[in-house]
Design an enzyme around this catalytic site. Structure first.
Site, PDB file in Angstrom:
ATOM      1  N   ASP A   1      17.042  39.046  51.149  1.00 24.57           N
ATOM      2  CA  ASP A   1      17.732  40.501  50.928  1.00 24.57           C
ATOM      3  C   ASP A   1      19.083  40.248  51.221  1.00 24.57           C
ATOM      4  O   ASP A   1      19.623  40.188  52.372  1.00 24.57           O
ATOM      5  CB  ASP A   1      17.110  41.490  51.563  1.00 24.57           C
ATOM      6  N   ILE A   2      19.921  40.391  50.347  1.00 25.80           N
ATOM      7  CA  ILE A   2      21.416  40.181  50.284  1.00 25.80           C
ATOM      8  C   ILE A   2      22.039  41.493  51.320  1.00 25.80           C
ATOM      9  O   ILE A   2      22.998  40.862  51.916  1.00 25.80           O
ATOM     10  CB  ILE A   2      22.309  40.023  49.055  1.00 25.80           C
TER      11      ILE A   2
ATOM     12  N   GLY B   1      19.245  46.929  40.417  1.00 21.13           N
ATOM     13  CA  GLY B   1      19.133  45.719  41.022  1.00 21.13           C
ATOM     14  C   GLY B   1      19.964  45.465  42.294  1.00 21.13           C
ATOM     15  O   GLY B   1      20.034  46.449  43.184  1.00 21.13           O
ATOM     16  N   VAL B   2      20.686  44.337  42.285  1.00 23.92           N
ATOM     17  CA  VAL B   2      21.526  44.186  43.690  1.00 23.92           C
ATOM     18  C   VAL B   2      22.351  45.275  43.837  1.00 23.92           C
ATOM     19  O   VAL B   2      22.826  45.743  45.036  1.00 23.92           O
ATOM     20  CB  VAL B   2      22.195  42.713  43.412  1.00 23.92           C
ATOM     21  N   ASP B   3      23.161  45.694  42.653  1.00 24.17           N
ATOM     22  CA  ASP B   3      24.238  46.488  42.746  1.00 24.17           C
ATOM     23  C   ASP B   3      23.704  47.932  43.482  1.00 24.17           C
ATOM     24  O   ASP B   3      24.563  48.445  44.458  1.00 24.17           O
ATOM     25  CB  ASP B   3      24.740  46.799  41.339  1.00 24.17           C
TER      26      ASP B   3
ATOM     27  N   THR C   1      21.579  37.408  36.179  1.00 21.58           N
ATOM     28  CA  THR C   1      20.341  36.898  35.677  1.00 21.58           C
ATOM     29  C   THR C   1      19.188  38.057  35.851  1.00 21.58           C
ATOM     30  O   THR C   1      18.090  37.801  35.296  1.00 21.58           O
ATOM     31  CB  THR C   1      20.004  35.878  36.741  1.00 21.58           C
ATOM     32  N   GLY C   2      19.521  39.278  36.249  1.00 20.71           N
ATOM     33  CA  GLY C   2      18.690  40.453  36.114  1.00 20.71           C
ATOM     34  C   GLY C   2      18.927  41.228  34.828  1.00 20.71           C
ATOM     35  O   GLY C   2      18.510  40.447  33.660  1.00 20.71           O
TER      36      GLY C   2
END
Length: 175
Positions: A10-11, A32-34, A119-120
């Site tokens: 997990d970033i 997502g990540v954002d 890539t998401g």
């Protein structure tokens, strides 16, 4: 290359100087990540991002990390995949390069963690993205000694395997 490592995790939990956010153009959070980075950092991150006036594809901007273990967040906007004929590869490479250059210019950033950019929801093919990401990171580390460690943080097993393979292929001595 001992200064680059692919990990699964997990970033938002990485204990590094800076994490990279795969942001959208507004920099105001998303999915997502954002979204995960904005939630983990707290509302102060959104407040600072509002002052940055967005970010163009391939470019990078920096904010504080607030409640994250990382002191800094480097926001970069990856390209949306449109079949590969609209400079997607070049723009994705620029995300990694510009993020690392911004880390160096900021001073004091010695360790950086990246997610798999584009890539998401942006649908960039993972195998193609992995090759570009690993190549850009390794090339940067070969010419710049101020960054001590770069992590590629993959969220799932499939992405991890693809990035591991790209790293092995690009760091294997050629015979």
């Amino acid at each position: 290359m001992d200064r680059f490592e692919v990990i699964k995790g997990d970033i938002t939990k990485q204990n590094v100087d800076a994490i990279v956010n795969a942001a959208n153009h507004s920099l105001l959070g998303g999915g997502g990540v954002d979204g995960a980075i904005h939630r983990a950092a707290g509302p102060q991150l959104l407040g600072e991002c509002k002052k940055l006036n967005g970010c163009r594809t391939g470019e990078a901007k920096i904010t504080k990390g607030y409640k994250l273990p990382a002191k800094w967040v480097i926001h970069t906007v990856g390209p949306v995949w449109r079949g590969g004929n609209r400079e997607e590869d070049t723009l994705l490479g620029a995300c990694y390069r510009n993020s690392l250059e911004l880390a160096v210019r900021n001073g004091g950033i010695k360790t950086v963690a990246f997610p798999s950019i584009s890539t998401g929801a942006y649908l960039f093919p993972v195998d193609r993205a992995a090759g570009i990401a690993v190549q850009e990171i390794i090339r940067f580390l070969e010419i710049n000694a101020s960054i001590e460690k770069v992590l590629m943080v993959c969220f799932d097993d499939q992405t991890y395997r693809v990035y591991q393979e790209a790293a092995i292929n690009l760091t294997r001595p050629q015979s």
